[in-house]
Design a protein around this motif. Structure first.
Motif, PDB file in Angstrom:
ATOM      1  N   ALA A 682      -6.842   7.135  -9.169  1.00 44.00           N
ATOM      2  CA  ALA A 682      -6.106   8.390  -9.253  1.00 44.00           C
ATOM      3  C   ALA A 682      -6.564   9.347  -8.165  1.00 44.00           C
ATOM      4  O   ALA A 682      -7.758   9.501  -7.914  1.00 44.00           O
ATOM      5  CB  ALA A 682      -6.313   9.027 -10.633  1.00 44.00           C
ATOM      6  N   LEU A 683      -5.597   9.987  -7.526  1.00 41.56           N
ATOM      7  CA  LEU A 683      -5.870  10.999  -6.513  1.00 41.56           C
ATOM      8  C   LEU A 683      -5.056  12.243  -6.854  1.00 41.56           C
ATOM      9  O   LEU A 683      -4.014  12.527  -6.248  1.00 41.56           O
ATOM     10  CB  LEU A 683      -5.516  10.494  -5.108  1.00 41.56           C
ATOM     11  CG  LEU A 683      -6.374   9.355  -4.552  1.00 41.56           C
ATOM     12  CD1 LEU A 683      -5.878   8.002  -5.046  1.00 41.56           C
ATOM     13  CD2 LEU A 683      -6.403   9.381  -3.042  1.00 41.56           C
ATOM     14  N   PRO A 684      -5.493  13.015  -7.854  1.00 37.00           N
ATOM     15  CA  PRO A 684      -4.701  14.178  -8.285  1.00 37.00           C
ATOM     16  C   PRO A 684      -4.568  15.251  -7.212  1.00 37.00           C
ATOM     17  O   PRO A 684      -3.650  16.071  -7.275  1.00 37.00           O
ATOM     18  CB  PRO A 684      -5.478  14.691  -9.506  1.00 37.00           C
ATOM     19  CG  PRO A 684      -6.857  14.143  -9.354  1.00 37.00           C
ATOM     20  CD  PRO A 684      -6.705  12.833  -8.662  1.00 37.00           C
ATOM     21  N   GLU A 685      -5.476  15.264  -6.226  1.00 34.41           N
ATOM     22  CA  GLU A 685      -5.369  16.268  -5.169  1.00 34.41           C
ATOM     23  C   GLU A 685      -4.060  16.163  -4.400  1.00 34.41           C
ATOM     24  O   GLU A 685      -3.529  17.170  -3.911  1.00 34.41           O
ATOM     25  CB  GLU A 685      -6.540  16.133  -4.182  1.00 34.41           C
ATOM     26  CG  GLU A 685      -7.903  16.414  -4.775  1.00 34.41           C
ATOM     27  CD  GLU A 685      -8.509  15.195  -5.458  1.00 34.41           C
ATOM     28  OE1 GLU A 685      -9.691  15.258  -5.800  1.00 34.41           O
ATOM     29  OE2 GLU A 685      -7.799  14.188  -5.631  1.00 34.41           O
ATOM     30  N   ILE A 686      -3.542  14.956  -4.269  1.00 32.97           N
ATOM     31  CA  ILE A 686      -2.256  14.785  -3.601  1.00 32.97           C
ATOM     32  C   ILE A 686      -1.186  14.316  -4.577  1.00 32.97           C
ATOM     33  O   ILE A 686      -0.096  13.917  -4.185  1.00 32.97           O
ATOM     34  CB  ILE A 686      -2.367  13.803  -2.417  1.00 32.97           C
ATOM     35  CG1 ILE A 686      -2.893  12.433  -2.864  1.00 32.97           C
ATOM     36  CG2 ILE A 686      -3.258  14.359  -1.341  1.00 32.97           C
ATOM     37  CD1 ILE A 686      -2.921  11.404  -1.742  1.00 32.97           C
ATOM     38  N   GLY A 687      -1.519  14.355  -5.878  1.00 30.12           N
ATOM     39  CA  GLY A 687      -0.526  14.141  -6.919  1.00 30.12           C
ATOM     40  C   GLY A 687      -0.088  12.721  -7.158  1.00 30.12           C
ATOM     41  O   GLY A 687       1.015  12.499  -7.662  1.00 30.12           O
ATOM     42  N   VAL A 688      -0.925  11.720  -6.822  1.00 32.82           N
ATOM     43  CA  VAL A 688      -0.466  10.339  -6.956  1.00 32.82           C
ATOM     44  C   VAL A 688      -1.503   9.471  -7.645  1.00 32.82           C
ATOM     45  O   VAL A 688      -2.689   9.800  -7.705  1.00 32.82           O
ATOM     46  CB  VAL A 688      -0.134   9.712  -5.577  1.00 32.82           C
ATOM     47  CG1 VAL A 688       0.939  10.491  -4.869  1.00 32.82           C
ATOM     48  CG2 VAL A 688      -1.383   9.601  -4.707  1.00 32.82           C
ATOM     49  N   ILE A 689      -1.037   8.353  -8.175  1.00 29.79           N
ATOM     50  CA  ILE A 689      -1.883   7.239  -8.567  1.00 29.79           C
ATOM     51  C   ILE A 689      -1.529   6.069  -7.674  1.00 29.79           C
ATOM     52  O   ILE A 689      -0.402   5.960  -7.181  1.00 29.79           O
ATOM     53  CB  ILE A 689      -1.701   6.846 -10.043  1.00 29.79           C
ATOM     54  CG1 ILE A 689      -0.234   6.493 -10.329  1.00 29.79           C
ATOM     55  CG2 ILE A 689      -2.216   7.914 -10.972  1.00 29.79           C
ATOM     56  CD1 ILE A 689      -0.006   5.897 -11.693  1.00 29.79           C
ATOM     57  N   ALA A 690      -2.501   5.211  -7.432  1.00 29.96           N
ATOM     58  CA  ALA A 690      -2.278   4.007  -6.641  1.00 29.96           C
ATOM     59  C   ALA A 690      -2.587   2.809  -7.517  1.00 29.96           C
ATOM     60  O   ALA A 690      -3.592   2.796  -8.234  1.00 29.96           O
ATOM     61  CB  ALA A 690      -3.166   3.998  -5.398  1.00 29.96           C
ATOM     62  N   VAL A 691      -1.723   1.816  -7.493  1.00 33.37           N
ATOM     63  CA  VAL A 691      -1.944   0.593  -8.255  1.00 33.37           C
ATOM     64  C   VAL A 691      -1.911  -0.584  -7.308  1.00 33.37           C
ATOM     65  O   VAL A 691      -1.205  -0.595  -6.298  1.00 33.37           O
ATOM     66  CB  VAL A 691      -0.898   0.414  -9.379  1.00 33.37           C
ATOM     67  CG1 VAL A 691      -1.058   1.488 -10.429  1.00 33.37           C
ATOM     68  CG2 VAL A 691       0.514   0.404  -8.826  1.00 33.37           C
ATOM     69  N   MET A 692      -2.717  -1.591  -7.621  1.00 29.30           N
ATOM     70  CA  MET A 692      -2.908  -2.745  -6.754  1.00 29.30           C
ATOM     71  C   MET A 692      -2.112  -3.933  -7.264  1.00 29.30           C
ATOM     72  O   MET A 692      -2.087  -4.220  -8.451  1.00 29.30           O
ATOM     73  CB  MET A 692      -4.400  -3.104  -6.711  1.00 29.30           C
ATOM     74  CG  MET A 692      -4.740  -4.312  -5.865  1.00 29.30           C
ATOM     75  SD  MET A 692      -6.531  -4.629  -5.850  1.00 29.30           S
ATOM     76  CE  MET A 692      -6.737  -5.531  -7.379  1.00 29.30           C
ATOM     77  N   HIS A 693      -1.436  -4.619  -6.338  1.00 29.86           N
ATOM     78  CA  HIS A 693      -0.793  -5.878  -6.639  1.00 29.86           C
ATOM     79  C   HIS A 693      -0.872  -6.748  -5.398  1.00 29.86           C
ATOM     80  O   HIS A 693      -1.343  -6.309  -4.347  1.00 29.86           O
ATOM     81  CB  HIS A 693       0.660  -5.694  -7.075  1.00 29.86           C
ATOM     82  CG  HIS A 693       1.449  -4.782  -6.189  1.00 29.86           C
ATOM     83  ND1 HIS A 693       1.927  -5.161  -4.961  1.00 29.86           N
ATOM     84  CD2 HIS A 693       1.807  -3.492  -6.341  1.00 29.86           C
ATOM     85  CE1 HIS A 693       2.568  -4.172  -4.406  1.00 29.86           C
ATOM     86  NE2 HIS A 693       2.506  -3.133  -5.220  1.00 29.86           N
ATOM     87  N   ARG A 694      -0.432  -7.980  -5.500  1.00 28.88           N
ATOM     88  CA  ARG A 694      -0.663  -8.916  -4.414  1.00 28.88           C
ATOM     89  C   ARG A 694       0.042  -8.506  -3.135  1.00 28.88           C
ATOM     90  O   ARG A 694      -0.383  -8.838  -2.035  1.00 28.88           O
ATOM     91  CB  ARG A 694      -0.228 -10.319  -4.821  1.00 28.88           C
ATOM     92  CG  ARG A 694      -0.525 -11.357  -3.753  1.00 28.88           C
ATOM     93  CD  ARG A 694      -0.272 -12.759  -4.269  1.00 28.88           C
ATOM     94  NE  ARG A 694      -1.203 -13.111  -5.324  1.00 28.88           N
ATOM     95  CZ  ARG A 694      -1.126 -14.245  -6.013  1.00 28.88           C
ATOM     96  NH1 ARG A 694      -0.157 -15.088  -5.771  1.00 28.88           N
ATOM     97  NH2 ARG A 694      -1.996 -14.518  -6.959  1.00 28.88           N
ATOM     98  N   SER A 695       1.138  -7.759  -3.230  1.00 30.48           N
ATOM     99  CA  SER A 695       1.863  -7.344  -2.039  1.00 30.48           C
ATOM    100  C   SER A 695       1.218  -6.150  -1.357  1.00 30.48           C
ATOM    101  O   SER A 695       1.634  -5.758  -0.276  1.00 30.48           O
ATOM    102  CB  SER A 695       3.311  -6.989  -2.404  1.00 30.48           C
ATOM    103  OG  SER A 695       3.957  -8.097  -2.962  1.00 30.48           O
ATOM    104  N   GLY A 696       0.251  -5.526  -1.965  1.00 28.11           N
ATOM    105  CA  GLY A 696      -0.384  -4.364  -1.362  1.00 28.11           C
ATOM    106  C   GLY A 696      -0.677  -3.290  -2.384  1.00 28.11           C
ATOM    107  O   GLY A 696      -1.103  -3.566  -3.501  1.00 28.11           O
ATOM    108  N   ILE A 697      -0.435  -2.053  -2.004  1.00 31.24           N
ATOM    109  CA  ILE A 697      -0.696  -0.906  -2.861  1.00 31.24           C
ATOM    110  C   ILE A 697       0.614  -0.164  -3.069  1.00 31.24           C
ATOM    111  O   ILE A 697       1.332   0.121  -2.113  1.00 31.24           O
ATOM    112  CB  ILE A 697      -1.731   0.042  -2.233  1.00 31.24           C
ATOM    113  CG1 ILE A 697      -3.065  -0.678  -2.021  1.00 31.24           C
ATOM    114  CG2 ILE A 697      -1.939   1.276  -3.097  1.00 31.24           C
ATOM    115  CD1 ILE A 697      -4.074   0.137  -1.258  1.00 31.24           C
TER     116      ILE A 697
END
Length: 797
Positions: A682-697
């Protein structure tokens, strides 16, 4: 079918299309929101209003005050090229048989030079709005722009036109004047330097420079979802600020190979003192460096494919929050495509700056006894102001006797942003944990380390490896027997970034009578494949806790470290899972009272049995992502499938609540069951979450849960829900009158349709009916996978 609506004072003005074959036409009505009475209601007759009937993209605005006439009605064909033929303006007068006068003549002017050519723009949406209290026509188009070093670049542009109506009723004309241009850049560009011209609807090709346009962040490839769709993009008023754009865009294939439609929102603040402030949220917002993203995707793909248990980590730095991934490298076996670990290669890693659109590659040379284990546990903390990645456990095959072995000890990797090569250090001290597989580490930012469960080698048994001519074993070796652990251990990281140490704080070992899996136990059962998450005190403050806590969720009592490799075969999976128990409960450990408690969480969207998932904390929310989920098969029994669901445990109230949020659920990276889909940060400073999968982020806006009164949310829907996106929840406290008056149009963009709610939203607060319970709040939920569904439902307190 409602075409357009606007609220002016106490009047709700609506135009809608009647699809009844016996009464085909458009109608207009004006409703008084104070008494819900219709002040005006008339049909637009066919013939005199032929264009009103035939053309889509309807927009409505009142030029009067408090709902008084006149009102402007605008219609247009989707593709604008010739102003005289492709747009039609009408005045709703309320007079005569049809109450509409028009089409009205209009002109469009611009201060920019008109160039030969043009006609390369396609209108996706247009809207009449009051922007900073000025009547304004907004047109969103996908069009072409010419730069000094590249011509014919595809861009999205929003043109703002000041609208004025001149003359008297029955002899009106409409004047448009171009006031502003906003445009998105192609994904491979970072500035509008060198801009020479742009095509705009109504006027064609204009000579413009970088100083003449407002640059919007890249939000993906915006277009029509289908040729019949003209509701993909919608623009809304932002009172006192400017306007907001919501819609769906296609992911850039260079960012995410599997192209999907995903939501975006752009907020344009024209009231900013210095220059317009533009903010955007989209899975594609960060993708402006294609090469860097491809490098990150390759590293993340390795991390996901090899089942090592590698996670996404957040690293705080002087340049802002970063995403970090460390993974063993993989290689292809000779003569085939089967992947295996490259045991001689260093760990590879990436630091991804989503806000700065950059990726820094990392390399970590190995210690001599590092075996590239599978099923590791890791977390990130800080030591003397430096971010430190910690890793423990996992299992590997011993080449000497082909047995499974546990990787002992803890390694540390201090993160120095100025160095491409990071050292791998052995952490020493009195609290060095023994080798475990599929355990979980939780770190606080202050160097407090917590470890729970996992698989440990309980004993060894003799296993035959050779047989004589009669089939009798003539040699054997010691095969490890694994068992689930229920130990909770606390440690503290100290020392320096060149010689880190672990000091023992305490260890909680359950008694034999407590190592049970039934519901009567007061502590969690032994398990592996779970998550342990550190919760700061502010996250659990609503529960009355005066200190931080640990959240334990998921996992199973399986004692097979190779369980994942059996799941692709449904028959083998059913046999392997037959005696495996999954705990769907969430457990909380009070770090002050040193006590476990099973959470009595509410909500209809409780996660299923999960293993090898990930968790991250944002404020009072714990987000649980991915992993393998337990499913049932009527013929074969239990089975596991890769999960791409995002579950949220909300601690904002005294009783936590589960809910599920919508994220992109198509980028699973293939059907290989071993793929864990487990990274989240989680990166709330820029308002996003990032999730990982085989194709990337993939990046998505942080799902939110807003609690407020009817008036606080609905009276200014645009402002109070600026950052909401698909999957978010809004809990509206019931009003005393038992009904809800929407003072602004409430609209959510969609993949295939636009959903608009205007006027009255009834919120029942009590009922005398026996078959309906008393309700005290209303929940508005937006789900988004391929379409958007908006509905009200009632919940008990």
């Amino acid at each position: 079918m409602i075409d357009a609506s606007v609220v002016s004072g106490d009047q709700l003005l609506v135009t809608f299309l009647q699809l009844d074959p016996t009464n085909f036409g458009r109608s207009f009505f004006s409703m008084n929101l104070n008494n819900q009475e219709v002040d005006y209601n008339f049909n637009v007759a066919y013939g005199a209003g032929e264009k009103v009937l035939d053309w889509p993209l309807l927009s409505l605005m009142t030029l009067g005050k408090d709902g008084d006439f006149p009102h402007i009605l605008l219609q247009s064909k989707r593709l604008l090229s010739k102003p005289d033929n492709d747009t039609a303006w009408f005045e709703i007068t309320g007079k005569g048989e049809i109450g509409v006068d028009g089409p009205l003549p209009f002109t469009a002017s611009t201060a920019h030079w008109t160039l030969p050519g043009g006609g390369r723009s396609k209108v996706l949406s247009l809207k009449l709005l009051r922007v900073l209290d000025k009547p304004t026509l907004l047109i969103w188009a996908v069009t072409k722009a010419d730069f000094a070093d590249s011509r014919g670049q595809t861009v999205n542009a929003v043109s703002l036109w000041d609208v004025s109506m001149n003359g008297v009723m029955g002899k009106r004309n409409v004047s448009l004047r171009l006031s502003r241009i906003a445009m998105t850049l192609p994904s491979n560009m970072t500035s509008a330097a060198g801009l020479q011209s742009i095509d705009l609807p109504l006027v064609g090709k204009l000579s413009v420079g970088a100083k003449d346009v407002m640059v919007m962040p890249y939000i993906g490839n915006v277009d029509l979802v289908s040729e019949l769709d003209y509701t993909n993009v919608d623009m809304q008023q932002w009172p006192g600020k400017g306007f907001i754009i919501r819609g769906s865009s296609m992911t850039d294939p260079h960012c995410q190979p599997i192209v999907t439609w995903q939501p975006f929102v752009v907020a344009v603040n024209l009231a900013a003192s210095a220059k317009p402030a533009i903010r955007a949220l989209s899975n594609s917002t960060f993708c402006s460096s294609r090469l860097a993203q491809l490098r990150a995707a390759a590293i993340v793909g390795d991390a996901a494919a090899m089942e090592t248990g590698a996670k996404l980590h957040r690293v705080d730095s002087s340049q802002g929050p970063l995403l970090m991934i460390l993974s063993s490298e993989r290689k292809t076996r000779p003569g085939g495509q089967l992947l295996q670990l490259d045991i001689h290669a260093p760990l590879r890693g990436a630091l991804v700056d989503l806000d700065g659109h950059s990726v820094q590659n990392l390399s970590v040379p190995l210690l001599g006894d590092y075996q590239h284990p599978v099923g590791i546990a890791s977390c990130t903390t800080y030591l003397n102001g430096t971010a430190v990645y910690l890793q423990t456990g996992g299992w590997y095959h011993n080449d000497d006797d082909s047995t499974q072995q546990a990787q002992p000890g803890v390694i540390a990797v201090p993160i120095n942003l100025s160095q491409p090569v990071q050292p791998m250090l052995k952490v020493t001290g009195s609290s060095e944990p023994k080798g475990t597989a599929y355990s979980s580490l939780a770190c606080s930012a202050q160097g407090e380390i917590y470890m729970y469960g996992g698989l440990v080698i309980d004993r060894y048994k003799a296993t035959p490896i050779n047989h004589d001519e009669e089939g009798k074993p003539d040699s054997s070796h010691a095969e490890p027997v694994w068992a689930s652990s229920g130990n909770l251990q606390a440690m503290r990281l100290s020392g320096s970034t060149v010689a880190p140490t672990l000091s023992k704080s305490w260890k909680l070992v359950p008694s034999a009578s407590q190592n049970r899996t039934d519901s009567s136990t007061s502590i969690p059962s032994p398990r592996s494949g779970h998550t342990l998450t550190y919760l700061p005190q502010e996250t659990v403050a609503s529960m009355g806790l005066s200190s931080g806590a640990l959240l334990l969720f998921g996992g199973s009592n399986s004692s097979n470290p190779s369980l994942i490799s059996t799941l692709a075969d449904m028959t083998a999976a059913a046999e392997a899972l037959a005696d495996v128990d999954f705990d769907r409960s969430a457990w909380l450990f009070d770090l002050k009272a040193h006590k476990w408690s099973k959470l009595q969480a509410q909500g209809l969207n409780t996660p299923p049995g999960l293993m090898h998932h990930s968790a991250a904390v944002v404020g009072t929310q714990v987000m649980v992502w991915g992993g393998l989920r337990l499913v049932s098969d009527t013929h074969l029994g239990k089975a596991m499938q890769a999960s791409t669901d995002l579950y949220i445990l909300d601690f904002s109230r005294a009783t936590p609540r589960w809910r599920v949020a919508a994220v992109d659920n198509t980028a699973r990276g293939g059907s290989i069951i071993g793929f864990p889909n487990s990274g989240i940060a989680a990166l709330p400073e820029i308002g996003v979450i990032a999730v990982m999968h085989r194709s990337g982020i993939s990046v998505a806006a942080i799902p939110q849960s807003i609690h407020a009164s009817f008036d606080a949310i609905v009276s200014n829907w645009t402002l109070n829900t600026l950052n909401l996106t698909a999957g978010d929840w809004i809990r509206l406290q019931a009003s005393t009158s038992g009904h809800l008056v929407v003072k602004e149009p409430l609209l959510l963009g969609s993949n295939t349709d636009g959903v608009t709610i205007t006027g009255l939203g009834v919120a029942q607060t009590a009922s005398s009916s026996r078959d309906q319970p008393t309700h005290k709040r209303t929940v508005l939920r937006c789900d988004k996978y391929t379409t958007t569904a908006v509905h009200f439902r009632y919940e008990k307190m």
